[in-house]
Design an enzyme around this catalytic site. Structure first.
Site, mmCIF file in Angstrom:
data_model
loop_
_atom_site.group_PDB
_atom_site.id
_atom_site.type_symbol
_atom_site.label_atom_id
_atom_site.label_comp_id
_atom_site.label_asym_id
_atom_site.label_seq_id
_atom_site.Cartn_x
_atom_site.Cartn_y
_atom_site.Cartn_z
ATOM 1 C CG HIS A 13 -7.290 13.094 20.284
ATOM 2 N ND1 HIS A 13 -8.374 13.829 20.550
ATOM 3 C CD2 HIS A 13 -7.405 11.817 21.100
ATOM 4 C CE1 HIS A 13 -9.017 12.761 20.755
ATOM 5 N NE2 HIS A 13 -8.249 11.567 20.586
ATOM 6 C CD GLU A 84 -7.228 5.155 22.480
ATOM 7 O OE1 GLU A 84 -6.741 4.876 22.352
ATOM 8 O OE2 GLU A 84 -7.863 6.117 23.131
#
Length: 193
Positions: A13, A84
């Site tokens: 990201h 994550e």
């Protein structure tokens, strides 16, 4: 050099306020900064023409927004396994802050209290790898640094802790694939900006 075998393209990201300051951002839903959004838009140019059968994204806002700004949002399937690392008690702390209370701590070796150990993240990575191989076609996946590092380690047959040997910048692109045949997984490209 192109490959006749399916490739798994990994996109980290774009920048968030926490990634810019080194805070561990696991399950907190932090948006992209303006610079992060601009970098995500540039990912679209870098992936232009990529033939993809499937698009996966982490459930985090930062990964989903990067996916959308890169031009893949309409096709994206949210995959919880791409989330994550769960940093538990270390969420929002920098490594320096953690080391002040726990000298010698290393994420990939020690994991996080009330969060995940490397083996937990590795199990999720193994599921993603298995599903990629079953998909039989090229996939692009949007996620976060530490998870993608474990994914790369597991792709190569290394223990999850092997992810410590890789680094990923925000809005970077990496490609996992094969060399001579499907029994030889390799990293074809890594941390491209």
């Amino acid at each position: 050099m192109s490959s006749p075998y399916p490739e798994l393209t990994l996109v980290r990201h774009g920048e968030t306020e926490w990634s810019a300051t080194g805070k561990h951002t696991g399950r907190s839903d932090i948006p992209l900064t303006e610079a992060g959004a601009e970098a995500a838009r540039r990912v679209a140019d870098r992936l232009q023409g990529l033939s993809v059968a499937t698009v996966w994204t982490s459930p985090s806002q930062r990964a989903r927004t990067t996916c959308e700004l890169a031009g893949f949002g309409a096709r994206a399937v949210v995959r919880d396994d791409l989330a994550e690392w769960d940093y538990g008690a270390y969420e929002g702390l920098t490594t320096r802050q953690i080391l002040a209370d726990r000298p010698g701590w290393q994420l990939f070796r020690d994991g996080c209290p009330q969060g995940e150990a490397a083996a937990d993240v590795g199990a999720r990575a193994d599921r993603i790898i298995r599903e990629f191989r079953e998909a039989g076609g090229p996939v692009v996946a949007f996620s976060s640094s530490h998870f993608l590092r474990v994914l790369a380690a597991r792709w190569l047959g290394l223990p999850p802790e092997g992810g410590a040997n890789f680094v990923l910048d925000t809005a970077s692109i990496s490609v996992l694939g094969y060399e001579h045949d499907l029994t030889e997984p390799v990293i074809r490209r890594w941390n491209l900006k």
